[in-house]
Design an enzyme around this catalytic site. Structure first.
Site, PDB file in Angstrom:
ATOM      1  CG  ASN A 224      -7.487  -2.001  -5.938  1.00  0.00           C
ATOM      2  OD1 ASN A 224      -6.551  -2.755  -5.694  1.00  0.00           O
ATOM      3  ND2 ASN A 224      -7.799  -1.005  -5.124  1.00  0.00           N
TER       4      ASN A 224
ATOM      5  CG  ASP B 298      -2.023   0.999   1.146  1.00  0.00           C
ATOM      6  OD1 ASP B 298      -2.322   1.469   0.031  1.00  0.00           O
ATOM      7  OD2 ASP B 298      -2.594   1.356   2.193  1.00  0.00           O
TER       8      ASP B 298
END
Ligand code: FPP
Length: 264
Positions: free
Chosen positions: A85, A37
């Protein structure tokens, strides 16, 4: 390369080496999972587009895979693209898909040279056809390798996986292959995408966020969690070593008490 860059690189390599030497090879986690991340924030901090962050994150993928394999870790799983996503701007989704394709093409030789098997979990049907085809071919091309299994979680989310498992279980029960009262942990594990892997013992998340984000919720029941403030593109071998050293300081009790563990 400037002198300062050379000195910094040398100091980094020495630091990595000294951390690596401290690791107890007898007590390695067999399976490490990583929530990569912070690519977007890393790029924006430098005034660059988020996509530059993803491109830079590929080097971190290489370092994580290389260091895990060198240490003798058997399974490394990377959360590369979540079900959620897909909701990102189209330009970013397309860039991530192109990057994935490009990275597989670029790395397949290195994977084979290093005896690393590529694997993928997730809703692979939802990937663009050329990504899916290339990925499946790469999985096939590396299927004989046995030093480490590198699993990419792609279009993956734990809830998606659990729903899929529940559907398959419902079919088995409806077909009379299994009775409701016979459903146990093993029955469910067999239906998860990770059925042939041990559960992760160490879960790392970068970028200073303290969340699991729908990743391997079943499998991390007893994983040790490790959070680092570093953004993914800054993640290097020494960061993996630090996470493993931290893991090795933990007492894993699995619901028991300390004294029971020491009795053996
Ligand atoms: C999270 O950062 C990262 C991703 C969604 C993608 C990860 C992809 C890579 C590291 C590159 C390619 C990987 C492979 C396996 C080929 P973010 O975008 O959520 O960052 P932010 O939280 O700062 O927005």
């Amino acid at each position: 390369m400037t002198w300062t860059e050379f000195k910094t690189g040398k100091a980094r390599a020495e630091n990595a080496m000294s951390l690596k030497e401290k690791i107890d090879i007898e007590r390695l986690p067999q399976h490490v999972a990583i929530i990569m991340d912070g690519n977007g924030r890393w790029a924006k901090k430098q005034g660059k587009h988020r996509i530059f962050g993803h491109q830079s994150g590929v080097q971190s993928v290489r370092e994580a895979a290389e260091s895990a394999a060198e240490l003798g870790i058997s399974y490394l799983t990377l959360y590369a693209f979540s079900t959620e996503n897909w909701n990102r701007p189209k330009i970013e989704v397309n860039a991530l898909m192109s990057l994935l394709l490009q990275t597989i093409n670029d790395e397949i030789v290195t994977l084979n040279k290093n005896n690393i098997r590529l694997n993928a979990i997730g809703d692979l049907q939802s990937l663009p056809k050329r990504n899916r085809d290339r990925l499946l071919k790469a999985i096939e091309e590396t299927s004989g390798n046995d030093r480490m299994t590198l699993t990419l979680a792609l279009s993956y989310s734990s809830r998606w996986e659990i729903i899929e498992a529940a559907r398959k279980l419902a079919v088995e029960i409806a077909n009379g292959q299994c009775k409701p009262e016979e459903v146990d942990q093993e029955c469910i594990e067999k239906l998860l995408t990770t059925y042939n892997m041990p559960d992760p013992e160490l879960l790392i998340r970068t970028s200073g966020e303290y969340r699991i984000s729908n990743f391997m919720l079943w499998q991390i029941a007893y994983a040790e969690l490790y959070f680092t403030p570093k953004f993914w593109p800054d993640f290097r071998k020494e960061d993996l070593y630090e996470a493993i050293l931290n893991f090795q300081c933990r007492e894993r009790r699995f619901g028991k008490i300390s004294e029971q563990l020491n009795k053996k």
